[in-house]
Design an enzyme around this catalytic site. Structure first.
Site, PDB file in Angstrom:
ATOM      1  N   LYS A   1       4.581  15.232  -7.284  1.00  0.00           N
ATOM      2  CA  LYS A   1       3.735  14.245  -6.612  1.00  0.00           C
ATOM      3  C   LYS A   1       4.655  13.264  -5.903  1.00  0.00           C
ATOM      4  CE  LYS A   1      -0.088  11.149  -7.749  1.00  0.00           C
ATOM      5  NZ  LYS A   1      -0.872  10.702  -8.910  1.00  0.00           N
TER       6      LYS A   1
ATOM      7  N   LYS B   1       0.850  -1.182   0.000  1.00  0.00           N
ATOM      8  CA  LYS B   1       0.000   0.000   0.000  1.00  0.00           C
ATOM      9  C   LYS B   1       0.889   1.235   0.000  1.00  0.00           C
ATOM     10  CE  LYS B   1      -3.810  -2.142   2.503  1.00  0.00           C
ATOM     11  NZ  LYS B   1      -4.599  -2.124   3.760  1.00  0.00           N
ATOM     12  N   GLU B   2       0.461   2.225  -0.781  1.00  0.00           N
ATOM     13  CA  GLU B   2       1.180   3.493  -0.793  1.00  0.00           C
ATOM     14  C   GLU B   2       0.193   4.635  -0.612  1.00  0.00           C
ATOM     15  OE1 GLU B   2       3.309   3.750  -4.523  1.00  0.00           O
ATOM     16  OE2 GLU B   2       1.591   4.596  -5.551  1.00  0.00           O
TER      17      GLU B   2
END
Length: 168
Positions: free
Chosen positions: A83, A70-71
């Protein structure tokens, strides 16, 4: 143990046009569709692409080392066109990394009537000393595959008849 790896390419589209892709979840969608050998699935668990958005990246069967992680989007800066994401669960963290950050930057490179930009990808990491050998798992190549795929998408989908500009 800390490290940084980076690479960049020039893209023959305007920086603001490129940023429209990088700043949104569209980048994840393009990567998932165009790179099935790298990314089996990207699920949006939270958010709409703004800071705080959480994605789960699932890798194809047979991918070495890990199957998913997960990021979280930590920075989406429209002014600077930057970003940043950080792995928050699984993946690199399970290998002894205390930080695994990916940064995408879109840099205006236009000259005269020629629109172009530089898209740069950077991976910053911090790794426990007892896991230092795992630094070998850090590679800019998969991230650059996304950058190159994004470039091809932008070139293919750019407006063929941009509005004329006037010099005042």
């Amino acid at each position: 143990m800390k490290g940084i790896v980076s690479d960049e390419i020039e893209v023959k589209v305007g920086a603001r046009e490129a940023w429209k892709l990088y700043a949104t979840l569209q980048l994840a969608k393009v990567a998932e569709e165009q790179l099935p050998h790298l990314l089996q699935k990207i699920d949006v668990l939270e958010g709409d692409g703004a800071p705080g958005t959480v994605l789960k990246l699932t890798f194809p069967p047979g991918t070495p080392v890990f199957t998913s992680y997960k990021e979280k989007f930590t920075v989406v800066d429209d002014e600077r066109m930057v970003k940043e994401t950080e792995v928050i669960e699984g993946g690199y963290l399970d290998l002894g990394f205390t930080l695994y950050r990916t940064r995408f930057e879109v840099i205006d490179n236009s000259q005269g009537n020629s629109s172009s930009c530089i898209t740069r990808a950077t991976i910053e990491y911090d790794l426990n000393e007892d896991s230092a050998a795992n630094a070998s798992f850090v590679s800019i190549q998969p991230v650059m595959a996304i950058v190159n795929t994004a470039a091809n998408y932008l070139l293919k989908n750019q407006n063929p008849n941009p509005a004329p500009t006037t010099n005042i």
